[in-house]
Scaffold this motif. Structure first.
Motif, PDB file in Angstrom:
ATOM      1  N   LYS A  63     -26.644  50.819 -33.035  1.00 34.37           N
ATOM      2  CA  LYS A  63     -25.395  50.789 -33.810  1.00 34.37           C
ATOM      3  C   LYS A  63     -25.391  49.518 -34.393  1.00 34.37           C
ATOM      4  N   LEU A  64     -24.613  49.518 -35.621  1.00 37.99           N
ATOM      5  CA  LEU A  64     -24.460  48.337 -36.378  1.00 37.99           C
ATOM      6  C   LEU A  64     -23.045  48.026 -36.798  1.00 37.99           C
ATOM      7  N   LYS A  65     -22.525  46.852 -36.905  1.00 40.25           N
ATOM      8  CA  LYS A  65     -21.101  46.655 -37.265  1.00 40.25           C
ATOM      9  C   LYS A  65     -21.001  45.208 -37.932  1.00 40.25           C
ATOM     10  N   ILE A  66     -20.081  44.935 -38.519  1.00 41.21           N
ATOM     11  CA  ILE A  66     -19.880  43.778 -39.110  1.00 41.21           C
ATOM     12  C   ILE A  66     -18.627  43.027 -38.616  1.00 41.21           C
ATOM     13  N   ASP A  67     -18.948  41.858 -38.138  1.00 38.55           N
ATOM     14  CA  ASP A  67     -17.944  41.134 -37.442  1.00 38.55           C
ATOM     15  C   ASP A  67     -17.022  40.341 -38.360  1.00 38.55           C
ATOM     16  N   ASP A  68     -15.894  39.763 -37.763  1.00 42.08           N
ATOM     17  CA  ASP A  68     -14.699  39.344 -38.566  1.00 42.08           C
ATOM     18  C   ASP A  68     -15.440  38.068 -39.451  1.00 42.08           C
ATOM     19  N   SER A  69     -16.555  37.517 -39.126  1.00 44.46           N
ATOM     20  CA  SER A  69     -17.280  36.535 -40.011  1.00 44.46           C
ATOM     21  C   SER A  69     -18.004  37.036 -41.043  1.00 44.46           C
ATOM     22  N   GLY A  70     -18.105  38.374 -41.108  1.00 44.78           N
ATOM     23  CA  GLY A  70     -19.053  39.198 -42.212  1.00 44.78           C
ATOM     24  C   GLY A  70     -20.626  39.186 -41.744  1.00 44.78           C
ATOM     25  N   PHE A  71     -20.936  38.888 -40.437  1.00 44.60           N
ATOM     26  CA  PHE A  71     -22.039  38.903 -40.060  1.00 44.60           C
ATOM     27  C   PHE A  71     -22.618  40.190 -39.442  1.00 44.60           C
ATOM     28  N   LEU A  72     -23.736  40.512 -39.393  1.00 47.71           N
ATOM     29  CA  LEU A  72     -24.288  41.983 -39.124  1.00 47.71           C
ATOM     30  C   LEU A  72     -24.703  41.646 -37.763  1.00 47.71           C
ATOM     31  N   ASN A  73     -24.152  42.506 -36.978  1.00 50.60           N
ATOM     32  CA  ASN A  73     -24.345  42.659 -35.460  1.00 50.60           C
ATOM     33  C   ASN A  73     -24.913  43.975 -35.028  1.00 50.60           C
ATOM     34  N   GLU A  74     -25.839  44.027 -33.990  1.00 54.49           N
ATOM     35  CA  GLU A  74     -26.411  45.313 -33.411  1.00 54.49           C
ATOM     36  C   GLU A  74     -25.562  45.450 -32.257  1.00 54.49           C
ATOM     37  N   TYR A  75     -25.277  46.756 -31.489  1.00 54.20           N
ATOM     38  CA  TYR A  75     -24.968  46.937 -30.452  1.00 54.20           C
ATOM     39  C   TYR A  75     -25.487  48.475 -30.027  1.00 54.20           C
ATOM     40  N   TYR A  76     -25.346  48.863 -28.828  1.00 51.00           N
ATOM     41  CA  TYR A  76     -25.842  49.928 -28.212  1.00 51.00           C
ATOM     42  C   TYR A  76     -24.637  50.921 -27.545  1.00 51.00           C
ATOM     43  N   ALA A  77     -24.627  51.890 -27.884  1.00 52.14           N
ATOM     44  CA  ALA A  77     -23.914  53.006 -27.391  1.00 52.14           C
ATOM     45  C   ALA A  77     -24.513  54.323 -26.631  1.00 52.14           C
ATOM     46  N   SER A  78     -24.150  54.939 -26.056  1.00 53.58           N
ATOM     47  CA  SER A  78     -24.570  56.211 -25.309  1.00 53.58           C
ATOM     48  C   SER A  78     -24.871  57.274 -26.441  1.00 53.58           C
ATOM     49  N   CYS A  79     -25.910  57.807 -26.391  1.00 57.13           N
ATOM     50  CA  CYS A  79     -26.357  59.050 -27.219  1.00 57.13           C
ATOM     51  C   CYS A  79     -25.572  60.110 -26.689  1.00 57.13           C
ATOM     52  N   GLN A  80     -25.656  61.285 -27.440  1.00 47.38           N
ATOM     53  CA  GLN A  80     -25.207  62.433 -26.923  1.00 47.38           C
ATOM     54  C   GLN A  80     -25.471  63.199 -25.835  1.00 47.38           C
ATOM     55  N   TYR A  81     -26.707  62.713 -25.372  1.00 45.64           N
ATOM     56  CA  TYR A  81     -27.409  63.465 -24.052  1.00 45.64           C
ATOM     57  C   TYR A  81     -26.829  62.221 -22.942  1.00 45.64           C
ATOM     58  N   GLU A  82     -26.676  61.260 -23.133  1.00 44.04           N
ATOM     59  CA  GLU A  82     -26.048  60.473 -22.200  1.00 44.04           C
ATOM     60  C   GLU A  82     -24.681  60.662 -21.985  1.00 44.04           C
ATOM     61  N   GLN A  83     -24.011  60.812 -22.914  1.00 39.35           N
ATOM     62  CA  GLN A  83     -22.456  61.147 -22.922  1.00 39.35           C
ATOM     63  C   GLN A  83     -22.045  62.607 -22.239  1.00 39.35           C
ATOM     64  N   ASN A  84     -23.138  63.421 -22.376  1.00 42.31           N
ATOM     65  CA  ASN A  84     -23.100  64.629 -21.695  1.00 42.31           C
ATOM     66  C   ASN A  84     -23.106  64.617 -20.283  1.00 42.31           C
ATOM     67  N   ARG A  85     -24.170  63.716 -19.961  1.00 43.33           N
ATOM     68  CA  ARG A  85     -24.225  63.688 -18.575  1.00 43.33           C
ATOM     69  C   ARG A  85     -23.402  62.938 -17.824  1.00 43.33           C
ATOM     70  N   ASP A  86     -22.925  61.782 -18.450  1.00 43.07           N
ATOM     71  CA  ASP A  86     -21.627  61.065 -18.100  1.00 43.07           C
ATOM     72  C   ASP A  86     -20.702  61.765 -17.699  1.00 43.07           C
ATOM     73  N   LYS A  87     -20.589  62.835 -18.711  1.00 43.33           N
ATOM     74  CA  LYS A  87     -19.387  63.960 -18.516  1.00 43.33           C
ATOM     75  C   LYS A  87     -19.592  64.875 -17.326  1.00 43.33           C
ATOM     76  N   HIS A  88     -20.872  65.169 -16.982  1.00 48.64           N
ATOM     77  CA  HIS A  88     -21.173  65.891 -15.913  1.00 48.64           C
ATOM     78  C   HIS A  88     -21.074  64.960 -14.515  1.00 48.64           C
ATOM     79  N   LEU A  89     -21.152  63.636 -14.695  1.00 47.21           N
ATOM     80  CA  LEU A  89     -21.012  62.869 -13.522  1.00 47.21           C
ATOM     81  C   LEU A  89     -19.528  62.248 -13.037  1.00 47.21           C
ATOM     82  N   ALA A  90     -18.787  62.621 -13.895  1.00 49.81           N
ATOM     83  CA  ALA A  90     -17.596  61.931 -13.675  1.00 49.81           C
ATOM     84  C   ALA A  90     -17.037  62.099 -12.406  1.00 49.81           C
ATOM     85  N   HIS A  91     -17.285  63.408 -11.773  1.00 51.10           N
ATOM     86  CA  HIS A  91     -16.601  63.746 -10.651  1.00 51.10           C
ATOM     87  C   HIS A  91     -17.370  62.731  -9.307  1.00 51.10           C
TER      88      HIS A  91
END
Length: 300
Positions: A78-106
């Motif tokens: 994922k990309l985002k612009i920080d408060d200084s206007g610079f481009l930063n990359e970060y990582y987030a869970s994909c739909q499959y990972e989100q679905n797995r996490d949901k099934h592992l919440a217990h």
């Protein structure tokens, strides 16, 4: 120090072509609009934007986590612009990972567990259960085990190795955990090994014993397969079973032995006071659970 790198004419042309493609890309245009940026931003950050598009492209037509080709499995760039206007990359869970996490919440409801990550995905309504339940032997054991859930007494599930006893109990554990019950799933031989390994660590031993004593639901898997000694009998199993019997706490067992055969195992293994000690263990198991046989062929 001059860090400017001079590009060849061919490299300059390739860079210009990439910038032109970026400016025409719908995802890039959307990102620019959302962040109120103009085309000059693309020229200044063309390398990072190209890498981001490659990462996004790798996720297209993905069929699941086991097919993931990202650097970090299950994570999308994922990309985002920080408060200084610079481009930063970060990582987030994909739909499959989100679905797995949901099934592992217990999983958070497990106080102590020897289950693997995939074991937490076992569901009593899985097609594998429903298919196996059509077989006479397995269907009877499955029905009796599931029917025990609303009752005060657990199940002592016994039979030959590989018939699916542990798999069924893991499904039972997940059901309870999803119902907001605290659960412990213990492979008895492994537990004994671990406690021996940390013999001098009284704090660790006490913590484990408390999990086994006070979890809403406890499964003692493969009981009778451990190295049976007076210590394992009188210092580990008996105090746990005693506490749970006195408080009427839900307890399940799996074993390759029937209750009668298990009693004989304890008698043979423990010479001093073996008869009385064996009877004490079995009395608690019989009070806590109902014997259910799981016969049939190995499913491994």
């Amino acid at each position: 120090m001059n860090l400017n790198i001079k590009l060849s004419e061919e490299q300059m042309l390739e860079r210009q072509r990439n910038i032109a493609r970026l400016k025409e890309n719908e995802l890039i245009q959307l990102f620019l609009n959302q962040n109120h940026l103009d085309a000059s931003f693309v020229e200044e950050n063309s390398g990072a934007l190209l890498q981001w598009l490659k990462s996004v492209s790798a996720c297209r037509n993905c069929k699941g986590l086991k097919y993931c080709v990202q650097k970090i499995r299950g994570k999308v760039s994922k990309l985002k612009i920080d408060d200084s206007g610079f481009l930063n990359e970060y990582y987030a869970s994909c739909q499959y990972e989100q679905n797995r996490d949901k099934h592992l919440a217990h999983q958070s409801k497990f106080r102590f567990s020897h289950m693997s990550l995939n074991d937490y995905l076992i569901d009593l309504n899985d097609a594998s259960f429903l298919s196996a339940a059509k077989e006479k032997e397995y269907g009877l054991a499955y029905t009796q085990s599931v029917s025990s859930i609303p009752l005060n007494q657990g199940v002592y599930l016994y039979g030959n190795p590989g018939t699916g006893k542990s798999y069924l109990m893991k499904g039972i554990c997940n059901y309870y955990a999803k119902s907001n019950k605290s659960v412990s799933f213990v492979q008895v031989p492994l537990l004994i090994q671990e406690l021996k390994q940390f013999m001098t660590d009284n704090e660790y031993r006490q913590r484990v014993m408390n999990h086994l004593r006070y979890s809403d639901v406890l499964v003692l898997d493969d009981i009778g397969a451990e190295s049976i000694t007076q210590w394992t009998r009188d210092e580990i199993l008996l105090p746990v079973l005693d506490e749970r019997m006195n408080k009427g706490m839900k307890t399940y067992f799996t074993s390759n032995y029937s209750m009668e055969e298990l009693e004989q195992q304890y008698r043979l293994a423990n010479k001093p006071n073996n008869t009385i000690a064996s009877l004490r263990i079995l009395e608690r198991i019989r009070t806590l659970s109902k014997p259910v046989e799981l016969s049939g062929k190995s499913r491994r």
